[in-house]
Enzyme design. Structure first.
Site, PDB file in Angstrom:
ATOM      1  N   SER A 371     -29.386 -20.451 -20.642  1.00 45.44           N
ATOM      2  CA  SER A 371     -27.929 -20.425 -20.569  1.00 45.44           C
ATOM      3  C   SER A 371     -27.401 -21.822 -20.221  1.00 45.44           C
ATOM      4  O   SER A 371     -27.798 -22.804 -20.857  1.00 45.44           O
ATOM      5  CB  SER A 371     -27.507 -19.356 -19.557  1.00 45.44           C
ATOM      6  OG  SER A 371     -26.161 -19.019 -19.737  1.00 45.44           O
ATOM      7  N   ASP A 491     -28.167 -11.396 -27.976  1.00 43.46           N
ATOM      8  CA  ASP A 491     -27.422 -12.145 -26.964  1.00 43.46           C
ATOM      9  C   ASP A 491     -25.974 -12.312 -27.424  1.00 43.46           C
ATOM     10  O   ASP A 491     -25.693 -13.081 -28.337  1.00 43.46           O
ATOM     11  CB  ASP A 491     -28.083 -13.508 -26.748  1.00 43.46           C
ATOM     12  CG  ASP A 491     -27.528 -14.221 -25.516  1.00 43.46           C
ATOM     13  OD1 ASP A 491     -26.441 -13.828 -25.042  1.00 43.46           O
ATOM     14  OD2 ASP A 491     -28.183 -15.150 -25.033  1.00 43.46           O
ATOM     15  N   HIS A 522     -29.320 -11.584 -22.948  1.00 42.55           N
ATOM     16  CA  HIS A 522     -29.277 -12.936 -22.349  1.00 42.55           C
ATOM     17  C   HIS A 522     -30.330 -13.006 -21.243  1.00 42.55           C
ATOM     18  O   HIS A 522     -29.993 -13.052 -20.061  1.00 42.55           O
ATOM     19  CB  HIS A 522     -27.858 -13.145 -21.816  1.00 42.55           C
ATOM     20  CG  HIS A 522     -27.534 -14.565 -21.497  1.00 42.55           C
ATOM     21  ND1 HIS A 522     -27.588 -15.574 -22.421  1.00 42.55           N
ATOM     22  CD2 HIS A 522     -27.157 -15.157 -20.329  1.00 42.55           C
ATOM     23  CE1 HIS A 522     -27.235 -16.713 -21.856  1.00 42.55           C
ATOM     24  NE2 HIS A 522     -26.989 -16.491 -20.582  1.00 42.55           N
TER      25      HIS A 522
END
Lengths: 801, 801
Positions: A371, A491, A522
């Site tokens: 991320s 995701d 995610h």
């Protein structure tokens, strides 16, 4: 359970013998043996490092069944090794259970079924050695190779001390470093920035963990994770700043965003002062505990790698302010690498003039993280900074516009409606958590935050200068580091376009690059049972950072994709999208067809009755259901087009393109498009299930981790979203260009949905849903907007294989 | 966040000073100070153990805001300490954030709101010392007292070595032991059993973890967890043995189970042979890693306690067979305690005659654990074994009949339909996982399992000899250990009757006893933010096992109950049920009323249309919804009786009793009764949410844990089940007595639902649902059974306060 190992090397026998000697499974006297059964027994004994005496070892050996009637001790007392007995024992060492998992009469069938490696003929010393070597590198029931399991049990605990260098086996560094002795130190790197405008270069806090053996001369590489969250987050503040989603869409003034001119507007500021260095030391003066560590990093701490965390400018105990993805954040992280490679100063504290060097570092650095963390790894790679050998960027953003926007629209990351760049900047501004320090920058921080709110321009949703400054794709040709990209095909936080675009940009660069696409959302995948991800990264980093010749670059597949229909199955491929194969569909009411079609118009209105709107606002899953379900409360509020049931399976890969001829009854409008797999099937669950609680040991008396993987849902489901996309009808040409939209006037446009990699089984139907408000992502004005499609001018094109 | 601390002692100033000197926050020179501000500063500096130099300490002090305009350094340079500045700083040390959590202008209001302790007047050295002492014992934002947090940061890391004895502060042992040096050893205790019938006493494996300081003379107490799951489970086998739930209920022959005569039937077996002891040692020969540890135990490992795990007979590396809760399992665990107190032999391995003693143990033992683990703690306590000072039994079974049965019916533990004693016995028979050892007992294990299947008698569901042998309530008068019981008020796995019955049995025993009822399901609560459970257990065990005079027995409340309407709120009380207050209701169609009623009959039929039945089978939540929802597919298949909206709130506590006059159209039948809270409200979520990932450190560089607690659901819900109960209409008098049931004949009966502790707010309605098949728990025959109630003879009685 199904074995998928991509980092297992299969060297020749001579190499196997050399390596087994290196880890002390073999020695000269064992190599003198001519009795294969005795040799086998000598090897199996070593698989019980917890047994400290012969008596205990014998109990352990008796605990292994060799045949359906004899244990290992009994068997080896009179019989000779053969492949059935060998794999009976091997499977037990791999934590499979007799009768429950496999039959002692036929272990080979189980190996075949689960894709475990085996040798058919085991009858002499060479074949025992060869098979044993392979067994040590085979994943067990928890998805961890046997040697790692033995290391967790203490195999290397008595390893000769002091350890003076890393130990490699099968191309990978082994956990021979005592993690109880790790050094935890904090230093402050002087960056090239003055984001808090106090006339001094911002210092950023750097927490480092290094093996104690560096004290006595070992130089180690670094896994560096730039994590803005690591020093804490301001969750309440972020919550309050969340933007309202229930606002109307408005008409925009036609025009083009100016992406270049603004550079001249940057005010010339006085050059900040470099801190004077009055002395230099090798001894840190601050330590730390409780770092929010990444388990993949922890794993390497037992193997001769250092790990460095830095949250960056504007975080707790650092100078500066958060800027949400700007070049300043990139530079701040890059500066840490410059310190690690001796090109930049760091100090022992924020108020000290005593410098400290990274004297223990061998100058080879990898960046890791998911991320925002992976995003910073990508961003720093685009600087081409020396010393950064590789990045492992998981679920990374390649352009922040593709995180918070889509085709001229505000589109929230999945699960975070109302979030925007300013919210994230405030959330990560953990400098606030040192109250005394916060008081000094409270004013300038507020101004900076306001500038982000202005810059992001939620009113237009356009790609403007603010977003252009947060687009790493522009600089990707400068990447010198080798790149591993990891992304979840489900995701919807960091959407697939981010990784797809990076992957495309890397294609022509003279670097090594690998891509792993998994079925998660995610998430991190280092503890998935079905993939030896950790081993792959070990092979990779042993090569990249220690220069080991293990051919990682050839051995690891170019692209790995997890199957979306069968659990624990992975495919290798060497391209994501090819335009050679295209599925094309035309539109008739309710249907996707392949034949030519007649002119027809279909319409829907986006405005919902208040009670329905209220229900969807409160319960997103109810909206998601109704959107896809015929005859639901969404019936008149979207169009569903379905293909005939597929007569053969197809794998959709890459970017779906939809061409529409559309009109709306106002001078503004938005469209959402969703591609759907219709067909009753038991599908993979959204999140992995825990298969073995704390089943993975990252070293001896070191961190533990759950083994997990995706299971099929217990019940079949009638559909699954494949991908989707959104656009503002005024941005039908470009995200940075606003066009006029006349009410009730047809416009043609072609738009791209988020990329996909999806196996659509035979008998299923492909669906395309055309709708407007996306309750999870777009603003929700509930306006009286009627959209019409001229179906004969609409087309769907799907790259596939 | 709301502070609830029950283990915080508030001693007089002299004691505070003595204790602060003991942990080195004070020394003679600090006690000479007359400047309260200087003293304050000296104390605050010590709150940054990670800062190793004055320079770093100064940065840390400057990071604290003292007022809205000055940091701590600036403030203390010219101003004097006062309570506002003190608590501004204190709240930051407790990880609360300036502006986000509290205002620097008024920290006291925040303390009041969150129930944090504070002193109004802080202006001299005495008040600074006193307030600082309290602060060290105050829970921070993660629910951990400040001193524990500082210990995690390294406060005790430089503690004088070697540690020769535990360090107590505020009545609790502190983490001064270096967990990196813990000893992990395995021994084999010879039990008094021969469950695998091999003519030798069963040896059970015992994994022990003890502080290294025991090597040099320290004697330590033990936390012993008997966990049948700890050596692995046979999940696949258990899955296959699961019993079918979709079977019809059948009529039973009237009669009475013989609970006593069978004792004579036990075959006299030859006395097994004791192992010869040829030598004795203090040095273990086997070590272990990766124990599936309980975090509460881990916490004590840093504080001068040893921890012992034993999975018991029939588990991996142990002799014997699983018997699911029988006296043999109790004895096997009791025998471990006998070894710890020097009353029994253990050996260094399963094939050795060398004995090993627990020479490092001080002879004081506590048993800990949840579910089966807590059950074994309870069971062992009923033996009155010497050395067992206390048990902390969480979600423990008191009688296995109340786990797998209810009033003559097979009633599965919630979430495990089809499980029974045989399934659990097989699941825990991890001895199977050492294949060679398994081969030796395969046959006798199969016979033993078959005997359990017969003994449990799913056909009748009666309380028979098998269950009587697994009823610990019969022996509770022999308990000598002090007892802490912990149970979730929403635990439908181990139902509330288990803990309620134990609690009642303890009432007249001359022991200390405490009860904690939380709002969880079947969970541990050691990391709930809103309760200092870990501190309470520390206070308790420091007293029980080290003999510390800390008045734990008076200070800990008799009963603690978590509120079911307000998050993070706990009540103390000294009784669960009083029969003084009883709410009584009569029945009219659809209503619970208080006035006298006329004769009326209501009926329902249990048989569902196939499609509805199929849906409920596949989707339990859909059945749960429809059961409570008027007008659903369950409409004709159950009766709902609702009270008028309550005009004042009421707390229902103890056992609801329902008197029914009922008839059924067959000679068999079952009834289920559910008590429901009807009323729109945001209720606590079923499971705690993670509030701070890895926010709790159990010691310095030791285990970490998430801080969690129950949050209110985002959306209001229309109802919540309060409790329920089930009975076979042929067991309307006793679980061990089968009565004749004539079709279409009315019988009167009174039955008890599972106990409760439930606050029912004003305006809500109380509901009682009368139904038959419980899709989550009972068998599901979908038979054509019509049940009728003569309402005028039906009554509901609810103890309350």
């Amino acid at each position: 359970m199904r074995n998928n190992q991509f980092a297992r090397l299969e060297p020749d026998l001579a190499t196997k013998i050399t390596e087994l000697k290196r880890i002390k499974f073999l020695n000269e006297s064992l190599l003198q043996l001519t009795d294969a059964t005795k040799l086998w027994r000598a090897l199996v004994i070593k698989a019980f490092p917890q047994a400290k005496t012969l008596a205990i070892q014998q109990v352990k050996l008796a605990g292994l069944a060799a045949t359906a009637t004899e244990d290992f001790l009994q068997f080896t007392a009179h019989a000779t090794v053969n492949s059935v007995a060998f794999y009976n024992v091997a499977l037990q060492l791999l934590d499979f259970t007799v009768d429950s998992d496999f039959s002692l009469a036929d272990p080979i069938t189980f190996c075949q079924k689960t894709n475990l490696p085996y040798q058919n003929q085991i009858d002499n010393c060479q074949s025992v050695i060869s098979a044993w070597y392979d067994l040590l590198n085979t994943s067990n029931q928890q998805g961890q190779v046997l040697l790692d399991r033995l290391a967790g049990d203490g195999y290397f605990a008595d390893w000769p001390q002091p350890v003076t260098q890393p130990l490699f086996f099968n191309g990978k560094a082994q956990p021979v470093f005592a993690t109880a002795k790790l050094r935890y130190e904090t230093v402050y790197v002087e960056t090239e920035l003055d984001t808090d405008q106090d006339g001094k270069f911002d210092l950023v806090k750097v927490d480092l963990i290094r093996p104690a053996e560096t004290d006595t001369g070992l130089k180690v590489p670094v896994l560096f994770t730039a994590s803005p969250y690591n020093q804490g987050t301001n969750e309440k503040d972020a919550e309050q700043l969340m933007h309202k989603m229930d606002v109307p869409l408005q008409s925009k003034q036609p025009g083009i965003e100016n992406l270049t001119a603004a550079a001249a507007n940057v005010a010339a500021t006085t050059e900040p002062i470099s801190r004077e260095i009055t002395s230099t030391t090798t001894i840190a003066q601050e330590m730390f505990t409780g770092e929010f560590s990444y388990r993949l990093n922890d794993y390497f701490l037992a193997r001769g790698f250092a790990v460095v965390y830095s949250a960056g400018i504007g975080t707790k105990d650092s100078d500066g302010l958060r800027t949400c993805g700007s070049a300043a954040e990139t530079k701040g992280a890059k500066n840490v690498i410059e310190w690690l490679t001796g090109q930049r100063a760091a100090f022992v504290s924020r108020n000290s003039t005593q410098a400290i060097t990274a004297w223990w570092c061998n100058g080879a650095i990898a960046m890791t993280g998911k991320s925002y963390l992976g995003t910073l790894a990508t961003a720093v790679a685009t600087t081409g900074v020396a010393g950064l050998k590789t990045i492992i960027a998981e679920a990374a953003i390649s352009s922040w516009y593709d995180y918070y926007r889509d085709h001229g629209l505000v589109v929230a990351p999945g699960g975070f409606p109302g979030e925007d760049a300013d919210v994230l900047a405030l959330e990560c501004f953990s400098r606030k958590q040192t109250g005394g320090d916060y008081l000094k920058v409270k004013q300038v921080a507020a101004e900076q935050l306001a500038a982000i709110t202005t810059g992001q321009d939620r009113n237009s949703g356009n790609y403007n200068l603010f977003w252009d400054q947060r687009n790493y794709l522009k600089d990707m040709q400068q990447i010198k580091a080798d790149v591993i990209l990891v992304h979840g095909l489900n995701d919807w936080n960091v959407k697939l376009r981010n990784v797809y675009q990076t992957w495309q940009k890397l294609q022509n660069l003279p670097i090594q690059k690998k891509l792993i696409l998994h079925q998660g959302q995610h998430i991190y995948i280092n503890n998935l049972r079905s993939l030896d991800f950790t081993d792959m990264m070990n092979l990779w980093l042993s090569h990249e950072l220690y220069g080991l010749t293990n051919h990682a670059e050839q051995i690891l597949p170019e692209i790995l994709v997890q199957d979306n229909t069968t659990p624990e199955k992975w495919h290798t491929t060497d391209y994501w999208q090819s335009d050679k194969n295209q599925l094309s569909f035309n539109f008739v009411p309710n249907k996707l067809v392949t034949q030519p079609v007649e002119p027809t118009v279909c319409s829907f209105n986006d405005q919902l009755p208040a009670t329905v709107f209220d229900r969807y606002q409160k319960d997103l899953s109810s909206w998601e259901h109704d959107l896809l379900q015929a005859g639901s409360d969404m019936e008149k509020h979207r169009l569903i087009f379905k293909s005939a049931p597929l007569t053969k399976a197809v794998t959709l890969r890459g970017v779906p393109r939809v061409t529409l001829k559309t009109a709306v009854n106002q001078n503004y409008g938005l469209l959402s498009l969703m591609l759907v797999d219709y067909g009753m099937a038991r599908r993979l669950q959204a999140a992995p299930s825990v298969l073995a609680v704390r089943g993975i040991q990252l070293g001896y008396n070191w961190q533990e981790e759950n083994a997990v993987d995706f299971k099929l849902a217990a019940q079949p489901s009638p559909w699954k979203m494949i991908t989707k996309g959104h656009l503002n009808l005024q941005n039908r040409q470009h995200a940075w260009q606003v066009d006029e939209l006349k009410p009730n006037t047809y416009y043609s446009l072609t738009t791209e949905l988020q990329p996909m990699f999806y196996h659509l089984p035979v008998g299923h139907q492909l669906g395309l849903i055309v709708y407007a408000t996306d309750f999870g992502m777009t603003i929700r004005g509930n306006q009286n907007l009627t959209y019409s499609l001229a179906l004969d001018a609409c087309h769907l094109k799907l790259p596939n294989s």
